[in-house]
Design an enzyme around this catalytic site. Structure first.
Site, mmCIF file in Angstrom:
data_model
loop_
_atom_site.group_PDB
_atom_site.id
_atom_site.type_symbol
_atom_site.label_atom_id
_atom_site.label_comp_id
_atom_site.label_asym_id
_atom_site.label_seq_id
_atom_site.Cartn_x
_atom_site.Cartn_y
_atom_site.Cartn_z
ATOM 1 C CB SER A 1 2.575 -7.706 -5.302
ATOM 2 O OG SER A 1 3.392 -6.753 -5.331
ATOM 3 N NE ARG B 1 -0.235 1.630 2.783
ATOM 4 C CZ ARG B 1 -0.301 0.442 2.006
ATOM 5 N NH1 ARG B 1 0.502 -0.355 1.793
ATOM 6 N NH2 ARG B 1 -1.708 -0.136 2.177
ATOM 7 C CG ASP C 1 0.345 -4.296 -12.059
ATOM 8 O OD1 ASP C 1 1.115 -3.542 -11.811
ATOM 9 O OD2 ASP C 1 0.229 -5.429 -11.453
ATOM 10 C CG HIS D 1 0.350 -3.931 -8.123
ATOM 11 N ND1 HIS D 1 0.902 -5.012 -8.716
ATOM 12 C CD2 HIS D 1 1.004 -4.260 -6.762
ATOM 13 C CE1 HIS D 1 1.745 -5.975 -7.878
ATOM 14 N NE2 HIS D 1 1.586 -5.277 -6.968
ATOM 15 C CG ASP D 2 -4.341 -1.684 -4.742
ATOM 16 O OD1 ASP D 2 -3.513 -2.682 -4.247
ATOM 17 O OD2 ASP D 2 -4.761 -1.037 -4.012
#
Lengths: 386, 206
Positions: free
Chosen positions: A159, A229, A325, A358-359
């Site tokens: 990232s 967040r 992602d 993405h994680d």
């Protein structure tokens, strides 16, 4: 403590620290300069006599230097990449000397907006200079120089970490033997800037933000930071992952209650993500670091031609993306691959099939681990590391 | 380390490639040729492969391979970036084979191209006598599942090389398992008897 730092952020962590930029300030892309500044970092493993086995790991937006600690000094959890970094792991700390530092502008020991401005004796707040990915990397280079390492065997990260990897490879090609940017991009997309702006506006709309001067008011903009967040966390997942994890299941109830409590599990989950985040992260640091990512555009630094960033490079690259992602999609990673091909660089590129969004780069993805293990092994042979 | 074993037809290519050169294997599969050449000839090898499983296997083994497609991804490479480029048994499956060939001779000093010969006598007789699309050792697919969309014969290929002014440095006739035959691929007999052919091309110095 009117001008103090709230306890939940004043972390007395046991990590390594070094003060740099005393003799020569760090020039910043904004035109300002910073110095002296502190870099907080962790190391794992042992540097060999030739100093050829050093690996720099660059962390993501809300990551930190505790990449491989069993117990994080703040969260009490494992380090963020313990699956990948450690004895016998793909990045084997029995074999390599691993360095990870908190980024410039961060909030876990490296100088950032919550630290005291020596000129005023108060936290910088918004008077902290705006920083870029390039500034973060220049600061890391000072650390690597301080450690007496001429060439890093590998620079890797996911990232925002991948952005730093690319910056490293472009700016200091001779100091990077191998580079593995994971789930990254050579520039921040309009969509990603848009998501960041939502987060920043949430923070700045919180009355407790006080124009960035919240420490003087003995509060933190926890609601704004929490919303930032929550919004960001959605972008780290995929629709499939959210559905698999939560579906439309209800939270602690068997039927709808027709109100605005967290009715659905996914709401409860996001609220939890938001509320735990504010305990470990500084709101102004979030503004500064998201801004640094927004400014990142490696091609723009090279006349609009990304391949020029890598002209003549001898660095060996391994690019990894994840199929689901959508924050740093395969297409953006492939753009980097194309640019590296145009520069006749040595490059491997793998898209890992995963539905975790993405994680995925932080999660248990065996195929990703095998690919990185193979890349590291192959590079170690070429570098002549035992 | 043991010498890795490779397919007969790849062995032929491996013997041609110069030691210490820069090489790109387009459609490198699981990286057999690349691994062999890196170990035996210290070649600086790169690979491109369409299947993700193949790419992952290559990178797991420390090879510099990207997931990519001959039709779309060759254009990125710089002119004369390689000493050798290999396109083995893939040309007939590309969408724009002439552009692919053009890119091959552009990005590399020498291009090795091999393909099944659609004028082999067994192919001819299957169409002539049975009226069916041929299914042979070199062309094992049925009409509905074949990846091969641009079949060519040896003579077609030679004609294209002349049109495009490519230098044919070598022309090897191959039998079904890829073993070289005792005739040049450019010979009249090879057009009928060679199941496959392998050419080494370069740009004609004008």
């Amino acid at each position: 403590m009117a001008t103090g730092v709230p306890e939940n952020i004043a972390i007395d962590d046991p990590g390594k620290r070094v003060v740099l930029g005393e003799a020569e300030k760090l020039p910043l892309d904004s035109g300002e300069s910073l110095g002296p500044f502190t870099i907080a970092y962790q190391t794992y493993g042992t540097l060999n006599a030739e100093k050829s086995n050093a690996i720099l790991i660059t962390h993501a937006l809300t990551g930190d230097q505790y990449v491989a600690d069993a117990v994080h000094p703040v969260t009490g959890k494992e380090g963020w990449w313990t699956m990948l970094v450690g004895p016998g792991k793909p990045i084997d700390t029995n074999r390599f000397f691993v360095i990870c530092s908190n980024v410039l502008g961060g909030c876990l020991g490296t100088t950032g907006p919550k630290d005291i401005d020596p000129k005023t004796g108060k936290p910088y707040g918004l008077s902290f200079p705006v920083i870029t990915i390039g500034d973060m990397v220049r600061a890391q280079k000072r650390l690597i120089d301080h450690l007496g390492i001429e060439q890093l065997f590998l620079v890797t990260g996911g990232s925002m970490g991948a952005m730093q990897v690319l910056e490293w490879a472009a700016r200091y090609p001779d100091a990077v033997f191998a580079a593995a940017p994971i789930a990254g991009a050579a520039r921040h997309s309009a969509q990603n800037i848009a998501f960041h702006e939502v987060g920043r506006q949430a923070i700045m709309a919180d009355p407790d933000w006080h124009g960035g001067d919240y420490f003087s008011h003995d509060v933190i903009p926890s609601r704004g930071l929490s919303v930032a967040r929550m919004a960001a966390h959605i972008t780290y997942l995929s629709e499939a992952a959210l559905h698999r994890k939560f579906g439309r299941r209800l939270q602690d109830r068997v039927q709808l209650t027709y109100g605005f409590d967290a009715e659905f599990q996914v709401e409860s989950y996001l609220r939890h993500q938001g509320s735990t985040f504010v305990d470990r992260f500084d709101a102004n640091a979030y503004l500064y670091i998201t801004r640094a990512m927004d400014y990142f555009d490696l091609a723009a630094e090279h006349g609009g031609n990304l391949s020029k960033a890598f002209t003549g490079t001898k660095t060996r690259f391994c690019i990894v993306s994840f199929s689901s992602d959508w924050l740093f999609p395969t297409s953006e990673n492939r753009d980097v691959v194309h640019a590296l091909n145009a520069a006749a660089a040595s490059v491997s590129f793998v898209e890992i099939d995963s539905d975790k969004g993405h994680d995925a780069f932080l999660l248990d993805e065996p195929e990703f681990f095998e690919v990185l293990t193979g890349f590291v092994k192959g590079c170690a042979v070429h570098r002549g590391i035992e | 380390m043991n010498t890795p074993s490779i397919r007969v037809d790849l062995r032929l290519i491996a013997d041609m490639v110069d030691p210490d050169c820069r090489m790109l294997d387009v459609g490198c599969g699981e990286g057999g040729l690349l691994a062999y050449l890196e170990q035996e000839k210290q070649v600086d090898g790169r690979g491109m492969e369409l299947s993700m499983a193949g790419v992952n296997e290559c990178v797991r083994n420390g090879l510099a391979v990207i997931q990519g497609d001959a039709d779309t991804d060759l254009k990125d490479y710089p002119t004369d970036g390689f000493d050798w480029v290999v396109l083995s048994q893939t040309l007939q499956a590309t969408r724009r084979p002439r552009e692919v060939l053009d890119n091959l001779v552009r990005i590399s000093r020498r291009a090795v191209v091999s393909f099944p010969n659609f004028a082999h006598w067994r192919v001819r007789t299957q169409i002539l006598l049975r009226g069916r699309m041929p299914v042979t050792g070199a062309l094992p697919y049925s009409w509905y599942d074949t990846p091969n969309i641009h079949h060519c014969t040896i003579r077609d290929f030679i004609a294209t090389c002349h049109e495009e002014r490519y230098e044919i440095e070598q022309a090897v006739a191959l039998n079904g398992d890829g073993t070289p035959m005792r005739m040049a691929a450019t010979s009249a007999l090879a057009s009928l008897l060679a199941e496959q052919a392998l050419f080494v091309l370069s740009r004609k110095s004008s």
